[in-house]
Design a protein around this motif. Structure first.
Motif, PDB file in Angstrom:
ATOM      1  N   PRO C  21     -30.618  84.167  55.906  1.00  0.00           N
ATOM      2  CA  PRO C  21     -29.420  83.275  56.553  1.00  0.00           C
ATOM      3  C   PRO C  21     -27.740  83.414  56.283  1.00  0.00           C
ATOM      4  O   PRO C  21     -27.074  83.972  57.065  1.00  0.00           O
ATOM      5  CB  PRO C  21     -29.840  82.033  55.911  1.00  0.00           C
ATOM      6  N   GLU C  22     -27.732  83.746  55.278  1.00  0.00           N
ATOM      7  CA  GLU C  22     -26.206  83.961  54.079  1.00  0.00           C
ATOM      8  C   GLU C  22     -26.055  85.046  55.000  1.00  0.00           C
ATOM      9  O   GLU C  22     -25.140  84.863  55.551  1.00  0.00           O
ATOM     10  CB  GLU C  22     -26.389  84.121  52.864  1.00  0.00           C
ATOM     11  N   GLY C  23     -27.035  86.511  54.840  1.00  0.00           N
ATOM     12  CA  GLY C  23     -26.283  87.695  55.501  1.00  0.00           C
ATOM     13  C   GLY C  23     -26.086  87.424  57.171  1.00  0.00           C
ATOM     14  O   GLY C  23     -25.363  88.266  58.210  1.00  0.00           O
ATOM     15  N   ARG C  24     -27.163  87.048  57.666  1.00  0.00           N
ATOM     16  CA  ARG C  24     -27.859  86.709  59.256  1.00  0.00           C
ATOM     17  C   ARG C  24     -25.726  85.932  59.575  1.00  0.00           C
ATOM     18  O   ARG C  24     -24.841  86.790  60.975  1.00  0.00           O
ATOM     19  CB  ARG C  24     -27.706  85.744  59.429  1.00  0.00           C
ATOM     20  N   ARG C  25     -25.722  84.758  59.422  1.00  0.00           N
ATOM     21  CA  ARG C  25     -24.009  84.091  59.054  1.00  0.00           C
ATOM     22  C   ARG C  25     -23.007  84.792  59.205  1.00  0.00           C
ATOM     23  O   ARG C  25     -22.233  84.957  60.115  1.00  0.00           O
ATOM     24  CB  ARG C  25     -23.709  83.023  58.064  1.00  0.00           C
ATOM     25  N   ARG C  26     -22.858  85.810  58.078  1.00  0.00           N
ATOM     26  CA  ARG C  26     -21.861  86.829  57.587  1.00  0.00           C
ATOM     27  C   ARG C  26     -21.782  87.805  58.795  1.00  0.00           C
ATOM     28  O   ARG C  26     -20.419  88.249  58.642  1.00  0.00           O
ATOM     29  CB  ARG C  26     -21.769  87.097  56.417  1.00  0.00           C
ATOM     30  N   ALA C  27     -22.820  87.995  58.927  1.00  0.00           N
ATOM     31  CA  ALA C  27     -22.391  89.595  59.889  1.00  0.00           C
ATOM     32  C   ALA C  27     -22.228  88.911  61.282  1.00  0.00           C
ATOM     33  O   ALA C  27     -21.521  88.897  62.193  1.00  0.00           O
ATOM     34  CB  ALA C  27     -24.397  89.407  60.750  1.00  0.00           C
TER      35      ALA C  27
END
Lengths: 195, 195, 195, 195
Positions: C21-27
DNA sequence: TATGAATGAGTCTTCATTCAT
DNA sequence: GATGAATGAAGACTCATTCAT
């Protein structure tokens, strides 16, 4: 070299005419009304309407600003149709107390018409969910009461209207509506009550 | 080091405790039923149910295979609640012919309870649209008829049930239900009709 | 019978990890910020963001409730980046009056960074169109003024900030920003004005 | 039998009369320019323009091949309007070094005119995003520099122009533009710098 | 088992553009 | 030419359902 044959009236009947705003609008509204009758007002979608009307998706929003407006117009049209049923009843309103059988024919015609019955149910249920639809949902009942009240008093008129709403729900939930005798006895019972 | 205090029954009411499958299932069902009553069966969504039940989204699909099954279960539960109203009416069924006032109190209690009224409307609406819901939609009417038929005959019982369905729709569409006197006169009229 | 090989870290780098989730959001946020820099805040669309982030369309609405929220978050992030430029300027603020050359290096670094320049322009133009973005649009100018005011007076600080906004627009509209000497002479002129 | 009275010039102002291609084109362009000023160049749509110009939708595509061309023409027109502001400044260019107050009145008039300010911002914004718009975005700055360079040298002229771009952005982002004294001191500072 | 991230189908809506009339 | 109906491609957003963890 080939050239397109001139369009004839017959062509147009198949693929909706290229330019016929009135017809388009009517086709969309008709499709929407049918879907409301068949599946309820809550199930309306642009896609379903467009498919049913054999019209491109974009047309539905060209003629109606929103799905709500379209739903409302469809219900409006169904209400108008029901009004016609009511108009057929009107000539017999005056003598309903003495000769309820005559009004009964009109009532049975209504209860035996699945489209009319489901239209009425759709109107009523829309009214229970969406306050803006209430006036439309109440129109038929209110008009019926007004029509009868002059002749049999408001109390009896209301009782009859309430009973007929119940009979409409009954018809929508059964394969066959209430029988003629059943209706007649019930009507007489309500007409005999003190107002 | 802190540890969680053991949850008490009171906690449960707010957020169903972990590892209480029964309670969680019930919480989901209760939330779904409330939403059906408030917004109609067509408006149910997993997300709305999960939010109302204060339960993670995944739970709703864990306990019910599909949204349709969930909707059905919610309607089932509402039907059960209505059955309770009917049970309250049962003791007065035998003497409804001579003393309809006593049954009337129970009927009015039902008509004055918006939750009950809208639950009934939701059931009827579902029945008119979805054939699988018909038995559920008809359950209350059929039971009422059975209950009364033994005492006043099937014809009169049906007429009363139909009228009460109409009165339920009336209540759902108006701010106040029909008045006590109005109902009483109508009931008497129907009870007086030949069966 | 074949079975899927277990995913390795390398796999995940290509097709974004199944669960991050964190990475997704950041992406998503990074992609949105880049698009804002390249095309302006008004041109943001879910589709463009999803394509740039190599993420399915639905993800963009999973992490940000609306395109407005996403745009706002992207501008917020750009504003944060600009703040970093400003922080680099801070140590030289005290002596800007006597040694403007030192601050100048930081300013030129900013003006020579197209991403920073276009980010600033996007912030400013968003502020002129959407009142909710104004505070964000003004943040950098206001902070710069505050930073300088203590040392050179508010009037001169404002003049310098206004001039630098103009220099930023200039950089965004030309292939090369203003030259070092040009900037230095202008800064000195403004620093010499009566406060 | 009635016939239409001949339209007068006054009529035209409201709804451009039929068969006045020039007037209609102008009406469309004016409407487009207003919308650019009010909502930014990115928000232009045929429908909005047609509604604002009180012109049938088809006209907008009749006179302009695409929405891009229309947007470009609108920006062009706004640039022309700004040129007029610049022309008002020209007489004072020669003596700006000794009497900047006189030029200041024209500058303040510009900064106090929200339409002019937002037009300028729209031009600059378009230029940063769309390379084809760059020449248009730079026209006013370049012309100002040319105008002043003859009298105060190119370096000072550029510095003044850059500062005024910043002052324009400032005006677009604040309720009130910079004050007269503030502007005057800054201008004097820049005019005093070595060229 | 429990959870919420992931995904794509589908909903409403807007619009540029084409073109019949 | 002038006009507005016609159309489909996007755009924003919602949601049932699946499934990794």
């Amino acid at each position: 070299m080939m050239h397109d044959a001139p369009r004839t009236g017959a062509d147009r009947a198949l693929a909706p005419r290229r330019r016929d705003p009135e017809g388009r609008r009517r086709a969309i509204l008709t499709a929407a009304s049918e879907l409301v009758v068949e599946q309820g007002a809550a199930a309306l979608t642009h896609r379903a309407i467009a498919a049913r009307a054999r019209v491109p998706l974009g047309s539905t929003t060209q003629y109606f600003a929103s799905i709500d407006e379209l739903r409302e117009a469809a219900l409006q049209q169904l209400a108008d149709e029901i009004d016609a049923s009511l108009a057929a009843l009107e000539p017999h309103a005056a003598e309903i107390a003495r000769h309820p059988e005559r009004a009964l024919d009109e009532i049975l015609e209504f209860l035996n018409d699945p489209r009319a019955v489901h239209a009425d149910v759709a109107l009523m249920t829309s009214g229970t969910t969406d306050p803006r639809m209430r006036p439309l949902a109440l129109r038929w009942t209110d008009r019926l009461i007004d029509m009868l009240a002059a002749h049999i008093g408001r109390g009896r008129a209301t009782a009859v209207a309430v009973y007929l709403d119940g009979a409409t729900m009954h018809a929508a939930l059964h394969d066959a509506p209430l029988g003629r005798d059943e209706l007649l006895r019930a009507l007489r019972g309500l007409l005999d009550m003190p107002d």
